[in-house]
Scaffold this active site. Structure first.
Site, PDB file in Angstrom:
ATOM      1  N   GLY A 140      51.625  23.646  29.239  1.00  0.00           N
ATOM      2  CA  GLY A 140      51.690  25.222  29.377  1.00  0.00           C
ATOM      3  C   GLY A 140      51.178  26.061  27.744  1.00  0.00           C
ATOM      4  N   LEU A 141      50.918  24.969  26.887  1.00  0.00           N
ATOM      5  CA  LEU A 141      50.695  25.447  25.580  1.00  0.00           C
ATOM      6  C   LEU A 141      49.328  25.651  25.316  1.00  0.00           C
ATOM      7  CD1 LEU A 141      53.577  23.664  23.522  1.00  0.00           C
ATOM      8  CD2 LEU A 141      53.485  26.028  24.633  1.00  0.00           C
ATOM      9  N   GLY A 142      48.414  25.576  26.331  1.00  0.00           N
ATOM     10  CA  GLY A 142      46.796  25.926  26.388  1.00  0.00           C
ATOM     11  C   GLY A 142      46.267  24.682  25.594  1.00  0.00           C
ATOM     12  N   SER A 155      44.055  22.432  26.973  1.00  0.00           N
ATOM     13  CA  SER A 155      42.756  22.061  27.313  1.00  0.00           C
ATOM     14  C   SER A 155      41.968  23.266  26.862  1.00  0.00           C
ATOM     15  CB  SER A 155      42.864  21.894  28.937  1.00  0.00           C
ATOM     16  OG  SER A 155      43.764  22.606  29.490  1.00  0.00           O
ATOM     17  N   ALA A 156      42.533  24.735  26.813  1.00  0.00           N
ATOM     18  CA  ALA A 156      41.395  25.419  26.554  1.00  0.00           C
ATOM     19  C   ALA A 156      41.487  25.352  24.858  1.00  0.00           C
ATOM     20  CB  ALA A 156      42.119  26.849  26.700  1.00  0.00           C
ATOM     21  N   ALA A 157      42.204  25.063  24.160  1.00  0.00           N
ATOM     22  CA  ALA A 157      41.765  24.786  22.753  1.00  0.00           C
ATOM     23  C   ALA A 157      41.074  23.846  22.582  1.00  0.00           C
ATOM     24  CB  ALA A 157      43.256  24.525  22.075  1.00  0.00           C
ATOM     25  N   ASP A 209      43.644  31.764  28.463  1.00  0.00           N
ATOM     26  CA  ASP A 209      43.688  30.765  27.327  1.00  0.00           C
ATOM     27  C   ASP A 209      42.553  30.664  26.333  1.00  0.00           C
ATOM     28  OD1 ASP A 209      45.989  30.470  29.096  1.00  0.00           O
ATOM     29  OD2 ASP A 209      45.845  28.347  29.285  1.00  0.00           O
TER      30      ASP A 209
HETATM   31  C1  MEV Z   1      48.018  29.425  32.438  1.00  0.00           C
HETATM   32  O1  MEV Z   1      48.173  29.065  30.943  1.00  0.00           O
HETATM   33  C2  MEV Z   1      48.470  30.540  32.907  1.00  0.00           C
HETATM   34  C3  MEV Z   1      48.239  30.911  34.558  1.00  0.00           C
HETATM   35  O2  MEV Z   1      48.518  32.410  34.596  1.00  0.00           O
HETATM   36  C4  MEV Z   1      46.856  30.484  34.914  1.00  0.00           C
HETATM   37  C5  MEV Z   1      45.797  31.266  34.145  1.00  0.00           C
HETATM   38  O3  MEV Z   1      45.852  32.463  33.682  1.00  0.00           O
HETATM   39  O4  MEV Z   1      44.639  30.841  34.400  1.00  0.00           O
HETATM   40  C6  MEV Z   1      49.210  30.094  35.321  1.00  0.00           C
END
Ligand code: MEV
Length: 334
Positions: A110-112, A114-116, A157
């Site tokens: 949940g800390l982003g 893959s986007a980073a 993200d």
């Molecule tokens: C993921 O970091 C957050 C979610 O809201 C998914 C998204 O925004 O794409 C769960």
């Protein structure tokens, strides 16, 4: 010479999941970063060294060939292949690339991360080809890579990782940057359970399908909390921010994205002095975030660790994606 690019991870303070349904979210870039190194090859392969995660291999015509680790690991690396290729496509250039990934952002919690990694890949590849892309373009191309992992991400993200800082974001409306009146540190508690954002978003979509009216009310309220939360954050009103974090967490539990461990970590943080605590990111495992006065932070961190979880203190960073040319020897040191 090769290129080094770096991009930050993120925490969502308010509005995960509801942001997928066009509600606003409040997101903060954090001082944990992913680094990607890029060098041109003489062939057309996209070679990816993720050796510190235990695997590496190359893509040739989008087919993965493992060099180290098992072939299925190609699934983890496909987003980098797509990010690199989409960048070259966007620039109208061709060629192979060696990519090396080194990330300080824990994966799939949940800390982003893959986007980073996608943002840093696009940043590295565009610099390698002297693309001169604007940040907005980097973010948009990285979004295509992230789609490989997350299905239908909201875009929050990749935007925060590209631009850094504190952002409110709503799909369709885009993002707004904000300056905080003072530094506000947070504690992240990592339950150490990895999960798939794609699956969590799909679960919420299925629940909404079965209960459209109730879910619309939940999602609207989450959006309202995000707006109120942003006001509180901009005034550094920690008490109000904490209340709104607790309320947001209650709704996230309600839509089924919390876990027993995340509940325990939020309660543990509150019992040890947190002004507010909530899960952050897609849930189903992963991380929670706690807010407290400085004097109680060590108590909270210790209490989280006693629950067999990791605790990190994170600061916010204004620095989004960066890239620079370096000597080969500098990479050997990294
Ligand atoms: C993921 O970091 C957050 C979610 O809201 C998914 C998204 O925004 O794409 C769960």
């Amino acid at each position: 010479m090769l290129v080094e690019a770096s991009a930050p991870g993120k925490v969502i303070l308010y509005g995960e999941h509801s942001v997928v349904y066009n509600q606003p979210a409040v997101v903060l870039a954090i001082d944990r970063r992913a680094n990607v190194y890029a060098k041109k090859r003489t062939d057309n392969k996209i070679f990816i060294d993720a050796d510190n995660l235990g695997f590496s291999g190359y893509f040739e015509d989008d087919v993965y060939h493992a060099v180290r680790g098992q072939a299925w690991r190609g699934r983890n690396l496909a987003a980098l292949n797509v990010s690199a290729k989409k960048t070259m496509e966007y620039l109208g250039v061709e060629g192979g690339i060696d990519l090396k990934v080194r990330s300080m952002i824990p994966i799939a919690v949940g800390l982003g991360s893959s986007a980073a990694i996608c943002v840093a890949t696009v940043g590295a590849v565009e610099k390698l080809h002297e693309g001169g892309l604007k940040k907005e373009e980097i973010s948009n191309v990285a979004f295509e890579g992230e789609t490989i992992i997350h299905g239908k991400p909201s875009g929050v993200d990749n935007n925060v990782s590209t631009f850094g800082g504190v952002m409110s974001y709503a799909k369709g409306e885009g993002f707004t940057h904000h300056k905080l009146p003072r530094e506000i540190p947070f504690i992240i508690g990592n339950s150490r359970k990895k999960r798939s954002t794609k699956r969590m978003v799909e679960n919420v979509a299925a629940l909404k399908e079965r209960n459209p009216t109730v879910m619309d009310n939940f999602l609207d309220t989450m959006g309202y909390i995000a707006k109120k939360g942003l006001n509180a954050l901009l005034k550094a009103d920690l008490g109000k921010m904490g209340d709104l974090m607790d309320l947001n967490h209650g709704l996230l539990s309600g839509i089924g994205v919390s876990t027993m461990k995340l509940e325990i970590l939020c309660h543990t943080a509150r019992k040890n002095g947190a002004l507010g605590a909530k899960l952050t990111g897609a849930g189903g495992g992963g991380c929670m975030i706690a807010l407290s006065e400085e004097v109680r932070m060590s108590d909270i961190e210790r209490a989280i660790r006693r629950r067999k979880s990791d605790a990190y203190r994170v600061s916010l960073t204004d620095q989004g994606v960066t890239s620079r040319w370096i000597e080969d020897e500098e990479m050997a040191d990294s």
